[in-house]
Design an enzyme around this catalytic site. Structure first.
Site, PDB file in Angstrom:
ATOM      1  N   CYS A 106      56.519  -1.400  38.043  1.00 55.06           N
ATOM      2  CA  CYS A 106      56.549  -2.098  39.329  1.00 55.06           C
ATOM      3  C   CYS A 106      58.013  -2.390  39.644  1.00 55.06           C
ATOM      4  O   CYS A 106      58.712  -3.014  38.862  1.00 55.06           O
ATOM      5  CB  CYS A 106      55.735  -3.384  39.196  1.00 55.06           C
ATOM      6  SG  CYS A 106      56.156  -4.622  40.434  1.00 55.06           S
ATOM      7  N   GLU A 151      64.477  10.313  40.329  1.00 58.08           N
ATOM      8  CA  GLU A 151      63.639  10.476  41.515  1.00 58.08           C
ATOM      9  C   GLU A 151      62.909   9.192  41.918  1.00 58.08           C
ATOM     10  O   GLU A 151      61.681   9.109  41.833  1.00 58.08           O
ATOM     11  CB  GLU A 151      62.648  11.630  41.314  1.00 58.08           C
ATOM     12  CG  GLU A 151      63.345  12.955  41.111  1.00 58.08           C
ATOM     13  CD  GLU A 151      62.398  14.154  41.064  1.00 58.08           C
ATOM     14  OE1 GLU A 151      61.196  13.961  40.796  1.00 58.08           O
ATOM     15  OE2 GLU A 151      62.861  15.281  41.305  1.00 58.08           O
ATOM     16  N   GLU A 207      68.930  19.206  39.738  1.00 61.21           N
ATOM     17  CA  GLU A 207      67.889  20.056  39.146  1.00 61.21           C
ATOM     18  C   GLU A 207      67.693  21.230  40.090  1.00 61.21           C
ATOM     19  O   GLU A 207      67.281  21.045  41.234  1.00 61.21           O
ATOM     20  CB  GLU A 207      66.561  19.292  39.010  1.00 61.21           C
ATOM     21  CG  GLU A 207      66.649  18.105  38.081  1.00 61.21           C
ATOM     22  CD  GLU A 207      65.328  17.349  37.931  1.00 61.21           C
ATOM     23  OE1 GLU A 207      64.270  17.873  38.359  1.00 61.21           O
ATOM     24  OE2 GLU A 207      65.353  16.241  37.393  1.00 61.21           O
TER      25      GLU A 207
HETATM   26  C1  GLA Z   1      61.183  16.742  38.897  1.00 63.40           C
HETATM   27  C2  GLA Z   1      61.732  15.883  37.768  1.00 63.40           C
HETATM   28  C3  GLA Z   1      61.898  16.609  36.488  1.00 63.40           C
HETATM   29  C4  GLA Z   1      60.796  17.605  36.275  1.00 63.40           C
HETATM   30  C5  GLA Z   1      60.747  18.563  37.423  1.00 63.40           C
HETATM   31  C6  GLA Z   1      59.719  19.653  37.202  1.00 63.40           C
HETATM   32  O1  GLA Z   1      62.071  17.087  39.859  1.00 63.40           O
HETATM   33  O2  GLA Z   1      62.896  15.189  38.083  1.00 63.40           O
HETATM   34  O3  GLA Z   1      61.921  15.668  35.445  1.00 63.40           O
HETATM   35  O4  GLA Z   1      59.596  16.927  36.141  1.00 63.40           O
HETATM   36  O5  GLA Z   1      60.438  17.866  38.584  1.00 63.40           O
HETATM   37  O6  GLA Z   1      59.708  20.576  38.239  1.00 63.40           O
HETATM   38 ZN    ZN Z   2      54.368  -4.856  41.837  1.00 61.04          ZN
END
Ligand code: GLA
Ligand code: ZN
Length: 649
Positions: A108, A143, A292
């Protein structure tokens, strides 16, 4: 400095393997690795007991090969002991159930205990590595963006957030329109979270802003901490391109630069990926990293294809062409266990150097290192901009789980047309300085604030060309419909009135332009009554026939276009050719499958030609160029290989 990198997880492999990896990484010409992204349970195996020895060892093995490191704060995956001790860290999902341990991002975002433990591990890591010159920077978390939490703590935070925004309940009730369905609140504590399937759009928009702000607060806490201990190292975060649930402009503000995770999947996505790059560059108006980059098939190997030879290279150049300063591949080696065991890496599971991606990475890095001196310090200069705005993206969700219209999709109609002319595109906010652009395009801009209206009006007065898509200005900043005749605040600028509209989901409607050319209308139709504007296209079906479909009006020294419906691509191609006349790249002619993007250093243009097709294509060059990649002189008609790339100067 340009980098080629790989996301490396030494904790997934036996120690004896680390030196083999380091050797292969170096041989591939990879100069940076991202480490420790989800490694919390290995860095702090028990509450307050830290084990950095394994990471030190892996890093020193890499260091001996001259490989630099981006370290991650491991907060995207709180370890099991922490969850056992403080189960309230787990978010409550919208169905009221607590998320369970077992995947990732199970926290959270407003949980104070979680902030405490996050700060503690980050402080330890930063102190431990602050003197390491191998560590060039940090990636915060992984992310940001979800899941949304509906716990009581978040509810109280939301109420506090609303109180500081609206000050009084009267003000909130009025701003939200709580007379509707008896929603008036008489105490702040009554305000719920948006759990019911349909809720008030004003309430919905504020909840989206709140959720974004909570991510921002958590992210800023991490940035402040890292900057206070390691001021000389960069701090970034891996964004997700067109991900719609956070205000990325706000999130980007305190990072040194934006990074993002680029998974194009299919060739058909190429314009969407190109736009994503431009959105990422637009967040801070500066070049970015790809943290990435897809190197082949993904976890769902049943649906994502394996890259054909050449595609990994093509997408890498595509990233550089749109402003990347580094491309880091996900991931170094395919993992044999865990949720992503079907996800490709530069190396396959077998760990040998025989994979297609390894060969390709080796080729790419040698090319990129060779052309780096030319590319370094170059940036994209764009004569046209598309407005991309999170309040507008969110206002489009109305009261549903899914947006009414595809916001990036509407932008892409114009975007495709512009890119086909070999012209770069910037992405901007409605309140940004627009003066340097020949044209500014605003697809699906429901909300037009006072400030945005003034900015746009001034831009057109001074000579700019503004192009609005359908449903422009229908809402105010609370996501309530405006009371005035549409298109609202800028009605006079467009010289039109809109008294009727329709969606086109079930209707086939023809539109004809001034030259009598015919297009198919789709998605939505504003039925325009010109009031001073010139008609550039008219409806030609059923009861729409008296109305204009697209108009233009001269205003001050500039022009304001209104495109009232979705139209077949040819319309946008023709429109943008006209509006951007003189800016197109005259001396290079490319077929559709070849994308052009231009980086520029002082007056020197570096022109990327990228062939998004498995067949070779012919391009014609109106003067002599040198291809920096092959160092060959080129002119006239030249062949570009399947998935081939040229970098012309
Ligand atoms: C995301 C994540 C990674 C991985 C990739 C797989 O972008 O940041 O850790 O899980 O996807 O495609
Ligand atoms: Zn919460």
């Amino acid at each position: 400095m340009l980098y080629i990198g790989a996301d490396y997880y030494p904790e997934h492999w036996e120690r004896q393997r680390w030196s083999v990896d380091a050797e292969l990484i170096q041989r591939a010409g990879i100069d940076v690795v991202r480490l420790a992204e989800f490694a919390w349970s290995r860095l702090e195996p028990e509450d307050g007991r830290y084990e950095f020895g394994w990471l030190d060892e892996a890093m020193s093995i890499l260091d001996r090969k001259g490989i630099k490191v981006v370290l991650c704060t491991p907060t995207a995956s709180p370890p099991a002991w922490l969850i056992q001790k403080h189960p309230d860290i787990l978010p409550i999902l919208r169905d009221g159930n607590r998320m369970s341990f077992g995947a990732r991002r199970h926290y959270c975002i407003t949980n104070k205990t979680y902030h405490y433990y996050s700060e503690r591990i980050i402080r330890k890591l930063a102190e431990h590595y602050k003197n390491s010159s191998q560590v060039i920077g940090w990636q915060v978390d992984n992310e940001f963006g979800g899941p949304k939490c509906y716990c009581e703590g978040c509810r109280r935070e939301f109420q506090r957030w609303l109180k500081s925004k609206y000050k009084s309940l009267d003000n909130l009730n009025r701003s939200w329109g709580n007379a509707f369905w008896s929603h008036d609140y008489t105490s702040w504590e009554q305000i719920p979270l948006p759990i019911v399937p349909y809720h008030n759009p004003a309430f919905d928009l504020d909840f989206r802003r709140f959720f974004s702000d909570m991510n921002l607060a958590y992210s800023n806490m991490q940035i402040r901490l890292l900057k206070s201990i390691t001021p000389d190292k960069f701090v970034t975060h891996n964004f997700m391109g067109l991900f719609p649930h956070l205000n990325y402009y706000d999130l980007a503000k305190n990072y040194d630069f934006v990074s993002w995770d680029n998974y194009p999947q299919n060739l058909e996505n190429r314009f969407r990926v190109a736009l994503s790059h431009d959105v990422m560059r637009g967040l801070k108006k500066k070049n970015f990293w790809v943290m990435e980059q897809q190197c082949s098939y993904l976890t769902r190997q049943d649906i994502t294809p394996t890259f054909s030879p050449g595609q990994m290279r093509l997408w890498t150049y595509h990233s550089f062409a749109h402003g990347a300063e580094a491309v880091v591949y996900f991931r170094w080696r395919a993992c044999t266990f865990g949720i992503e065991q079907f996800h490709s890496g530069i190396l396959q599971h077998d760990g040998t150097d025989r994979s297609i991606s390894y060969k390709e990475a080796t080729r790419i890095s040698s090319e990129i290192h060779r052309i780096a001196p030319q590319l370094e310090g170059s940036r994209l200069i764009s004569p046209v901009a598309i407005i991309y705005d999170y309040d507008n993206i969110w206002a489009n969700y109305a009261y549903q789980e899914k947006p009414m219209y595809d916001y990036p999709g509407e932008a892409l109609r114009f975007y495709r047309a512009i890119k086909r002319l070999g012209i770069n595109v910037d992405v901007v906010r409605p309140v940004d300085d627009l003066s340097k652009y020949r044209a500014v395009i605003a697809p699906l801009m429901y909300i037009v604030t006072e400030e945005a209206a003034t900015n746009i009006r001034r831009y057109v007065e001074k000579g700019g060309t503004f192009i609005a898509g359908f449903r422009f200005g229908i809402k105010d900043e609370n996501s309530n419909m405006v009371k005035t005749v549409l298109p609202g605040k800028l009605k006079d600028l467009f010289g039109i009135a809109i008294y009727a509209w329709d969606n086109l989901r079930e209707r086939s409607v023809e539109v004809k332009d001034e030259e009598g050319e015919s297009y198919q209308a789709d998605t939505f139709a504003d039925l325009i009554t010109p009031e001073g504007a010139e008609i550039i296209a008219k409806y030609n079906s059923s009861w729409y026939s008296p109305y204009a479909a697209a108009t233009v009006r001269s205003f001050g020294k500039g022009k304001a276009y209104y495109i009232g419906c979705g139209l077949s691509q040819g319309f946008y191609d023709k429109l943008m050719r006209k509006v951007l006349k003189g800016l197109e790249l005259e001396e290079i002619r490319c077929p559709d499958e070849v994308e052009i993007a231009i980086r520029q250093k002082e007056d020197k243009k570096l022109i990327f030609l990228m062939n998004f097709s498995d067949k070779s294509s012919e391009v014609s060059l109106g003067r002599k160029y040198v291809d920096l990649i092959t160092e060959k002189k080129l002119s006239g008609k030249v062949e570009i290989d399947p998935f081939g790339v040229m970098l012309l100067i």
